[in-house]
Scaffold this motif. Structure first.
Motif, PDB file in Angstrom:
ATOM      1  N   ASN A 120       0.839  -1.188   0.000  1.00 43.14           N
ATOM      2  CA  ASN A 120       0.000   0.000   0.000  1.00 43.14           C
ATOM      3  C   ASN A 120       0.880   1.246   0.000  1.00 43.14           C
ATOM      4  OD1 ASN A 120      -1.535   2.265   1.500  1.00 43.14           O
ATOM      5  ND2 ASN A 120      -3.125   0.836   0.853  1.00 43.14           N
ATOM      6  N   ALA A 121       0.562   2.193  -0.871  1.00 45.77           N
ATOM      7  CA  ALA A 121       1.286   3.468  -0.955  1.00 45.77           C
ATOM      8  C   ALA A 121       0.300   4.599  -0.692  1.00 45.77           C
ATOM      9  CB  ALA A 121       1.946   3.635  -2.318  1.00 45.77           C
ATOM     10  N   LEU A 122       0.264   5.081   0.542  1.00 44.41           N
ATOM     11  CA  LEU A 122      -0.626   6.171   0.948  1.00 44.41           C
ATOM     12  C   LEU A 122      -2.063   5.964   0.478  1.00 44.41           C
ATOM     13  CD1 LEU A 122       1.649   9.297   0.390  1.00 44.41           C
ATOM     14  CD2 LEU A 122       1.220   8.066   2.508  1.00 44.41           C
ATOM     15  N   GLY A 123      -2.615   4.779   0.760  1.00 47.16           N
ATOM     16  CA  GLY A 123      -3.993   4.498   0.405  1.00 47.16           C
ATOM     17  C   GLY A 123      -4.188   3.846  -0.952  1.00 47.16           C
ATOM     18  N   TRP A 124      -3.138   3.724  -1.748  1.00 40.27           N
ATOM     19  CA  TRP A 124      -3.234   3.091  -3.060  1.00 40.27           C
ATOM     20  C   TRP A 124      -2.735   1.659  -2.921  1.00 40.27           C
ATOM     21  CZ3 TRP A 124       0.635   4.211  -7.577  1.00 40.27           C
ATOM     22  CH2 TRP A 124       0.251   3.496  -8.710  1.00 40.27           C
ATOM     23  N   ASP A 125      -3.630   0.683  -3.051  1.00 42.99           N
ATOM     24  CA  ASP A 125      -3.247  -0.727  -3.002  1.00 42.99           C
ATOM     25  C   ASP A 125      -2.630  -1.107  -4.338  1.00 42.99           C
ATOM     26  OD1 ASP A 125      -4.122  -1.271  -0.377  1.00 42.99           O
ATOM     27  OD2 ASP A 125      -6.188  -1.428  -1.089  1.00 42.99           O
ATOM     28  N   ILE A 126      -1.367  -1.510  -4.296  1.00 48.21           N
ATOM     29  CA  ILE A 126      -0.623  -1.832  -5.511  1.00 48.21           C
ATOM     30  C   ILE A 126      -0.384  -3.333  -5.570  1.00 48.21           C
ATOM     31  CG2 ILE A 126       1.571  -1.509  -6.725  1.00 48.21           C
ATOM     32  CD1 ILE A 126       1.686   1.291  -5.444  1.00 48.21           C
ATOM     33  N   VAL A 127      -0.707  -3.927  -6.716  1.00 50.02           N
ATOM     34  CA  VAL A 127      -0.444  -5.344  -6.966  1.00 50.02           C
ATOM     35  C   VAL A 127       0.355  -5.423  -8.264  1.00 50.02           C
ATOM     36  CG1 VAL A 127      -1.428  -7.621  -7.385  1.00 50.02           C
ATOM     37  CG2 VAL A 127      -2.612  -6.010  -5.870  1.00 50.02           C
ATOM     38  N   LEU A 128       1.539  -6.017  -8.179  1.00 54.76           N
ATOM     39  CA  LEU A 128       2.406  -6.157  -9.350  1.00 54.76           C
ATOM     40  C   LEU A 128       2.741  -7.624  -9.557  1.00 54.76           C
ATOM     41  CD1 LEU A 128       4.922  -3.286  -8.590  1.00 54.76           C
ATOM     42  CD2 LEU A 128       3.109  -3.264 -10.284  1.00 54.76           C
ATOM     43  N   GLU A 129       2.657  -8.068 -10.786  1.00 56.45           N
ATOM     44  CA  GLU A 129       3.078  -9.412 -11.132  1.00 56.45           C
ATOM     45  C   GLU A 129       4.264  -9.311 -12.082  1.00 56.45           C
ATOM     46  OE1 GLU A 129      -0.276 -11.535 -12.670  1.00 56.45           O
ATOM     47  OE2 GLU A 129      -1.248 -11.604 -10.702  1.00 56.45           O
ATOM     48  N   PHE A 130       5.370  -9.936 -11.705  1.00 57.90           N
ATOM     49  CA  PHE A 130       6.581  -9.959 -12.524  1.00 57.90           C
ATOM     50  C   PHE A 130       6.733 -11.351 -13.119  1.00 57.90           C
ATOM     51  CE2 PHE A 130       7.287  -6.608  -9.445  1.00 57.90           C
ATOM     52  CZ  PHE A 130       7.880  -5.614 -10.194  1.00 57.90           C
ATOM     53  N   ASN A 131       6.921 -11.396 -14.444  1.00 56.54           N
ATOM     54  CA  ASN A 131       7.102 -12.656 -15.151  1.00 56.54           C
ATOM     55  C   ASN A 131       8.446 -12.619 -15.868  1.00 56.54           C
ATOM     56  OD1 ASN A 131       4.312 -13.649 -14.675  1.00 56.54           O
ATOM     57  ND2 ASN A 131       3.821 -11.805 -15.829  1.00 56.54           N
ATOM     58  N   PHE A 132       9.207 -13.686 -15.728  1.00 54.82           N
ATOM     59  CA  PHE A 132      10.537 -13.774 -16.333  1.00 54.82           C
ATOM     60  C   PHE A 132      10.480 -14.683 -17.550  1.00 54.82           C
ATOM     61  CE2 PHE A 132      11.034 -13.109 -11.786  1.00 54.82           C
ATOM     62  CZ  PHE A 132      11.928 -12.049 -11.743  1.00 54.82           C
ATOM     63  N   SER A 133      11.093 -14.251 -18.650  1.00 56.44           N
ATOM     64  CA  SER A 133      11.184 -15.108 -19.827  1.00 56.44           C
ATOM     65  C   SER A 133      12.391 -14.707 -20.663  1.00 56.44           C
ATOM     66  CB  SER A 133       9.897 -15.050 -20.657  1.00 56.44           C
ATOM     67  OG  SER A 133       9.678 -13.754 -21.147  1.00 56.44           O
ATOM     68  N   LYS A 134      12.738 -15.582 -21.586  1.00 53.90           N
ATOM     69  CA  LYS A 134      13.887 -15.362 -22.448  1.00 53.90           C
ATOM     70  C   LYS A 134      13.373 -15.062 -23.853  1.00 53.90           C
ATOM     71  CE  LYS A 134      18.524 -16.691 -22.758  1.00 53.90           C
ATOM     72  NZ  LYS A 134      19.181 -15.484 -22.335  1.00 53.90           N
ATOM     73  N   LYS A 135      13.919 -14.020 -24.470  1.00 54.20           N
ATOM     74  CA  LYS A 135      13.604 -13.691 -25.866  1.00 54.20           C
ATOM     75  C   LYS A 135      14.920 -13.325 -26.542  1.00 54.20           C
ATOM     76  CE  LYS A 135       8.882 -12.273 -26.499  1.00 54.20           C
ATOM     77  NZ  LYS A 135       8.005 -11.212 -26.965  1.00 54.20           N
ATOM     78  N   GLU A 136      15.319 -14.144 -27.468  1.00 52.52           N
ATOM     79  CA  GLU A 136      16.615 -13.975 -28.137  1.00 52.52           C
ATOM     80  C   GLU A 136      16.719 -12.661 -28.899  1.00 52.52           C
ATOM     81  OE1 GLU A 136      19.136 -15.919 -27.537  1.00 52.52           O
ATOM     82  OE2 GLU A 136      17.910 -17.270 -26.338  1.00 52.52           O
TER      83      GLU A 136
END
Length: 125
Positions: A29-45
Motif C-alpha cells: 500500500n502506498a498512501l492508500g493506493w493498493d498496488i499489486v504487481l506481477e513480474f514474469n521472467f522469460s527469455k527472448k533472443e
C-alpha cells in the motif's frame, strides 16, 4: 529506518529467491493506493539483456514482463521508473534488480514515493 534517494522516500522493499521458471507477485500500500504487481521472467533472443515491458495496468494491478534477466552478474533498471500517482498526486517509483544464481533468481524490488504534498522548505536567514 528511513531511506531517501534523490528526494524519493523508500516505502516498500523486498528481496526474494525465486526458482527459475516462477513468477513473482508483490502487494503493498502506498498512501492508500493498493498496488499489486506481477513480474514474469522469460527469455527472448531478439531482445537485449534487461528488456522489460508493462503488459497490463488497470490502476489496481499491473503485469510486468522481464526479458533476459538471467545474468549471473546481475541486471537492473538504470533509473527510477514512475509506476503511477497516489490520490494526493504523489508519484510512486520503482526500481528492481535480478541476479541469476544457478537455477534461482535473486530478485530485489524497491518502491519509493516523492511526497510533493509533504515537502518542507527550510527557511534561510
Amino acid at each position: 529506518m528511513e531511506v531517501v534517494i534523490d528526494n524519493k522516500k523508500l516505502i516498500y522493499s523486498t528481496s526474494l529467491l525465486v526458482p527459475n521458471d516462477e513468477g513473482v507477485s508483490i502487494k503493498f500500500n502506498a498512501l492508500g493506493w493498493d498496488i499489486v504487481l506481477e513480474f514474469n521472467f522469460s527469455k527472448k533472443e531478439d531482445l537485449n539483456l534487461g528488456a522489460w515491458e508493462l503488459v497490463s495496468d488497470d490502476n489496481s494491478k499491473a503485469s510486468i514482463n522481464l526479458y533476459n534477466w538471467d545474468e549471473h552478474t546481475g541486471t537492473a533498471l538504470p533509473e527510477f521508473v514512475e509506476l503511477g500517482k497516489t490520490d494526493n498526486g504523489d508519484p510512486v517509483y520503482m526500481s528492481f534488480a535480478c541476479y541469476f544464481i544457478g537455477s534461482v533468481r535473486k530478485f530485489e524490488a524497491h518502491f519509493y514515493i516523492e511526497q510533493q504534498s509533504a515537502k518542507v522548505e527550510v527557511a534561510s536567514e
